[in-house]
Design a protein around this motif. Structure first.
Motif, PDB file in Angstrom:
ATOM      1  N   ALA A  41      -6.827  10.635 -38.914  1.00 39.75           N
ATOM      2  CA  ALA A  41      -7.966  10.390 -37.910  1.00 39.75           C
ATOM      3  C   ALA A  41      -7.618  10.220 -36.525  1.00 39.75           C
ATOM      4  O   ALA A  41      -6.486   9.614 -36.188  1.00 39.75           O
ATOM      5  N   GLU A  42      -8.579  10.841 -35.617  1.00 39.52           N
ATOM      6  CA  GLU A  42      -8.324  10.446 -34.362  1.00 39.52           C
ATOM      7  C   GLU A  42      -9.246   9.344 -33.865  1.00 39.52           C
ATOM      8  O   GLU A  42     -10.405   9.300 -34.598  1.00 39.52           O
ATOM      9  N   CYS A  43      -8.720   8.395 -33.177  1.00 34.89           N
ATOM     10  CA  CYS A  43      -9.284   7.158 -32.992  1.00 34.89           C
ATOM     11  C   CYS A  43      -9.522   6.933 -31.184  1.00 34.89           C
ATOM     12  O   CYS A  43      -8.507   6.957 -30.827  1.00 34.89           O
ATOM     13  N   LEU A  44     -10.731   6.822 -31.073  1.00 34.68           N
ATOM     14  CA  LEU A  44     -10.988   6.527 -29.609  1.00 34.68           C
ATOM     15  C   LEU A  44     -11.357   5.072 -29.684  1.00 34.68           C
ATOM     16  O   LEU A  44     -12.420   4.431 -30.257  1.00 34.68           O
ATOM     17  N   THR A  45     -10.659   4.218 -28.846  1.00 32.89           N
ATOM     18  CA  THR A  45     -11.184   2.526 -28.782  1.00 32.89           C
ATOM     19  C   THR A  45     -11.457   1.956 -27.699  1.00 32.89           C
ATOM     20  O   THR A  45     -10.810   2.400 -26.557  1.00 32.89           O
ATOM     21  N   ALA A  46     -12.723   1.419 -27.697  1.00 33.99           N
ATOM     22  CA  ALA A  46     -13.339   0.809 -26.304  1.00 33.99           C
ATOM     23  C   ALA A  46     -12.362  -0.238 -25.881  1.00 33.99           C
ATOM     24  O   ALA A  46     -11.498  -0.962 -26.633  1.00 33.99           O
ATOM     25  N   PRO A  47     -12.537  -0.620 -24.476  1.00 33.18           N
ATOM     26  CA  PRO A  47     -11.720  -1.636 -24.064  1.00 33.18           C
ATOM     27  C   PRO A  47     -12.000  -2.985 -24.808  1.00 33.18           C
ATOM     28  O   PRO A  47     -13.167  -3.382 -25.022  1.00 33.18           O
ATOM     29  N   GLY A  48     -10.958  -3.831 -25.019  1.00 35.72           N
ATOM     30  CA  GLY A  48     -11.040  -4.883 -25.803  1.00 35.72           C
ATOM     31  C   GLY A  48     -11.328  -4.749 -27.187  1.00 35.72           C
ATOM     32  O   GLY A  48     -11.324  -5.897 -27.893  1.00 35.72           O
ATOM     33  N   ALA A  49     -11.712  -3.537 -27.818  1.00 33.56           N
ATOM     34  CA  ALA A  49     -11.725  -3.506 -29.285  1.00 33.56           C
ATOM     35  C   ALA A  49     -10.480  -3.150 -29.926  1.00 33.56           C
ATOM     36  O   ALA A  49      -9.693  -2.742 -29.307  1.00 33.56           O
ATOM     37  N   GLY A  50     -10.496  -3.192 -31.317  1.00 33.96           N
ATOM     38  CA  GLY A  50      -9.215  -2.709 -32.168  1.00 33.96           C
ATOM     39  C   GLY A  50      -9.689  -3.159 -33.476  1.00 33.96           C
ATOM     40  O   GLY A  50     -11.094  -2.755 -34.195  1.00 33.96           O
ATOM     41  N   SER A  51      -8.710  -3.515 -34.357  1.00 31.60           N
ATOM     42  CA  SER A  51      -8.914  -3.847 -35.654  1.00 31.60           C
ATOM     43  C   SER A  51      -8.487  -5.340 -35.919  1.00 31.60           C
ATOM     44  O   SER A  51      -7.592  -5.790 -35.232  1.00 31.60           O
ATOM     45  N   PRO A  52      -9.013  -5.965 -36.859  1.00 35.72           N
ATOM     46  CA  PRO A  52      -8.830  -7.304 -37.253  1.00 35.72           C
ATOM     47  C   PRO A  52      -7.305  -7.239 -37.791  1.00 35.72           C
ATOM     48  O   PRO A  52      -6.767  -6.171 -38.408  1.00 35.72           O
ATOM     49  N   PRO A  53      -6.643  -8.410 -37.890  1.00 41.70           N
ATOM     50  CA  PRO A  53      -5.449  -8.468 -38.551  1.00 41.70           C
ATOM     51  C   PRO A  53      -5.762  -8.365 -40.212  1.00 41.70           C
ATOM     52  O   PRO A  53      -6.601  -8.820 -40.601  1.00 41.70           O
ATOM     53  N   HIS A  54      -4.852  -7.595 -40.825  1.00 38.67           N
ATOM     54  CA  HIS A  54      -4.887  -7.317 -42.018  1.00 38.67           C
ATOM     55  C   HIS A  54      -3.538  -6.527 -42.540  1.00 38.67           C
ATOM     56  O   HIS A  54      -2.670  -6.170 -42.069  1.00 38.67           O
ATOM     57  N   THR A  55      -3.716  -6.635 -44.126  1.00 36.38           N
ATOM     58  CA  THR A  55      -2.661  -5.693 -44.866  1.00 36.38           C
ATOM     59  C   THR A  55      -3.431  -4.695 -45.622  1.00 36.38           C
ATOM     60  O   THR A  55      -4.496  -4.825 -45.771  1.00 36.38           O
ATOM     61  N   GLN A  56      -2.560  -3.954 -46.272  1.00 35.32           N
ATOM     62  CA  GLN A  56      -2.798  -2.948 -46.978  1.00 35.32           C
ATOM     63  C   GLN A  56      -1.797  -2.170 -47.793  1.00 35.32           C
ATOM     64  O   GLN A  56      -0.700  -2.506 -47.798  1.00 35.32           O
ATOM     65  N   LYS A  57      -2.344  -1.531 -49.073  1.00 34.21           N
ATOM     66  CA  LYS A  57      -1.493  -1.128 -49.948  1.00 34.21           C
ATOM     67  C   LYS A  57      -1.009   0.208 -49.466  1.00 34.21           C
ATOM     68  O   LYS A  57       0.109   0.731 -50.065  1.00 34.21           O
ATOM     69  N   ASP A  58      -1.483   0.895 -48.708  1.00 37.07           N
ATOM     70  CA  ASP A  58      -1.181   2.325 -48.229  1.00 37.07           C
ATOM     71  C   ASP A  58      -0.231   2.116 -47.045  1.00 37.07           C
ATOM     72  O   ASP A  58      -0.259   1.117 -46.412  1.00 37.07           O
ATOM     73  N   GLU A  59       0.509   3.276 -46.635  1.00 43.31           N
ATOM     74  CA  GLU A  59       1.206   3.233 -45.526  1.00 43.31           C
ATOM     75  C   GLU A  59       0.369   3.632 -44.291  1.00 43.31           C
ATOM     76  O   GLU A  59      -0.515   4.728 -44.308  1.00 43.31           O
ATOM     77  N   GLU A  60       0.806   3.390 -43.211  1.00 41.01           N
ATOM     78  CA  GLU A  60       0.041   3.889 -41.905  1.00 41.01           C
ATOM     79  C   GLU A  60       1.109   4.005 -40.700  1.00 41.01           C
ATOM     80  O   GLU A  60       1.902   3.246 -40.693  1.00 41.01           O
ATOM     81  N   ALA A  61       0.546   5.206 -40.112  1.00 43.12           N
ATOM     82  CA  ALA A  61       1.213   5.598 -38.707  1.00 43.12           C
ATOM     83  C   ALA A  61       0.264   5.565 -37.410  1.00 43.12           C
ATOM     84  O   ALA A  61      -0.959   6.146 -37.777  1.00 43.12           O
ATOM     85  N   PHE A  62       0.501   5.403 -36.570  1.00 45.01           N
ATOM     86  CA  PHE A  62      -0.091   5.533 -35.223  1.00 45.01           C
ATOM     87  C   PHE A  62       0.696   6.165 -34.089  1.00 45.01           C
ATOM     88  O   PHE A  62       1.772   6.266 -34.051  1.00 45.01           O
ATOM     89  N   LEU A  63       0.133   7.061 -33.598  1.00 47.48           N
ATOM     90  CA  LEU A  63       0.601   8.021 -32.331  1.00 47.48           C
ATOM     91  C   LEU A  63      -0.282   7.871 -30.880  1.00 47.48           C
ATOM     92  O   LEU A  63      -1.331   8.303 -31.318  1.00 47.48           O
ATOM     93  N   VAL A  64       0.168   6.811 -30.070  1.00 45.92           N
ATOM     94  CA  VAL A  64      -0.820   6.635 -28.899  1.00 45.92           C
ATOM     95  C   VAL A  64      -0.750   7.999 -28.328  1.00 45.92           C
ATOM     96  O   VAL A  64       0.188   8.742 -27.799  1.00 45.92           O
ATOM     97  N   ILE A  65      -2.045   8.533 -27.810  1.00 47.29           N
ATOM     98  CA  ILE A  65      -2.183   9.821 -27.000  1.00 47.29           C
ATOM     99  C   ILE A  65      -2.583   9.381 -25.623  1.00 47.29           C
ATOM    100  O   ILE A  65      -2.125  10.080 -24.432  1.00 47.29           O
ATOM    101  N   ASP A  66      -3.312   8.581 -25.363  1.00 47.11           N
ATOM    102  CA  ASP A  66      -4.082   8.143 -24.228  1.00 47.11           C
ATOM    103  C   ASP A  66      -4.148   6.785 -23.925  1.00 47.11           C
ATOM    104  O   ASP A  66      -4.885   5.980 -24.736  1.00 47.11           O
ATOM    105  N   GLY A  67      -3.972   6.139 -22.840  1.00 46.75           N
ATOM    106  CA  GLY A  67      -4.198   4.724 -22.587  1.00 46.75           C
ATOM    107  C   GLY A  67      -3.006   3.817 -23.373  1.00 46.75           C
ATOM    108  O   GLY A  67      -1.971   4.428 -23.547  1.00 46.75           O
TER     109      GLY A  67
END
Length: 161
Positions: A41-67
């Motif tokens: 998924a490509e994710c565009l995030t508003a200023p001050g927004a994001g995700s709440p703290p959580h855990t999950q059973k799958d693996e996750e990776a993030f690559l910052v593109i801008d900002g």
């Protein structure tokens, strides 16, 4: 960027964009297109927004593109900018937010595919894939979000202090 995704049979389909908690998530590859291996998924995030703290059973990776994004990993904070990569192992407490004054963009990959896209399909609002403006925010329905998270093996955690 092209607003279509390639299906396993060679056909293309329109990308779907969902709005959730100030994030516009455009699925570039879904589990059904990768044989269940991953979703992207490509994710565009508003200023001050994001995700709440959580855990999950799958693996996750993030690559910052801008900002910039501020990541919390197991209680440790890390500021990341363009080109920075963050890997989250299963069951690792984590969260992210955009600390800047303009939208920030990153790619998110989940392995295997299915869990996160199912969660976002359940709680997100479909928006035009070409949109770069964020719909008005309303108070989140915590009970609905928590129930969907549980179905997709995501555990919401209390906010860190």
């Amino acid at each position: 960027m092209d607003d279509t995704v390639q299906n396993p049979d060679g056909t293309t389909a329109a990308s779907q964009t969902l709005h959730f908690l100030g994030n516009l998530l455009t699925f570039r590859a879904r589990s059904a297109q990768t044989g269940g291996s991953f979703s992207l998924a490509e994710c565009l995030t508003a200023p001050g927004a994001g995700s709440p703290p959580h855990t999950q059973k799958d693996e996750e990776a993030f690559l910052v593109i801008d900002g910039q994004f501020e990541f919390m990993l197991s209680g440790e904070m890390r500021i990341c900018g363009p080109g920075d990569f963050v890997h989250v192992a299963p069951d690792t407490p984590h969260a992210f937010r955009n600390p800047g004054d303009r939208p920030a963009r990153m790619l998110i990959i989940n392995l295997p595919g299915g869990f996160h896209e199912g969660f976002f399909d359940a709680v997100g609002d479909v928006v035009d894939p070409a949109t770069t403006s964020f719909p008005p925010m309303s108070p989140p329905d915590i009970a609905t979000i928590a129930a969907a998270a549980s179905r997709y093996e995501i555990e919401l955690l209390p906010p860190s202090t």
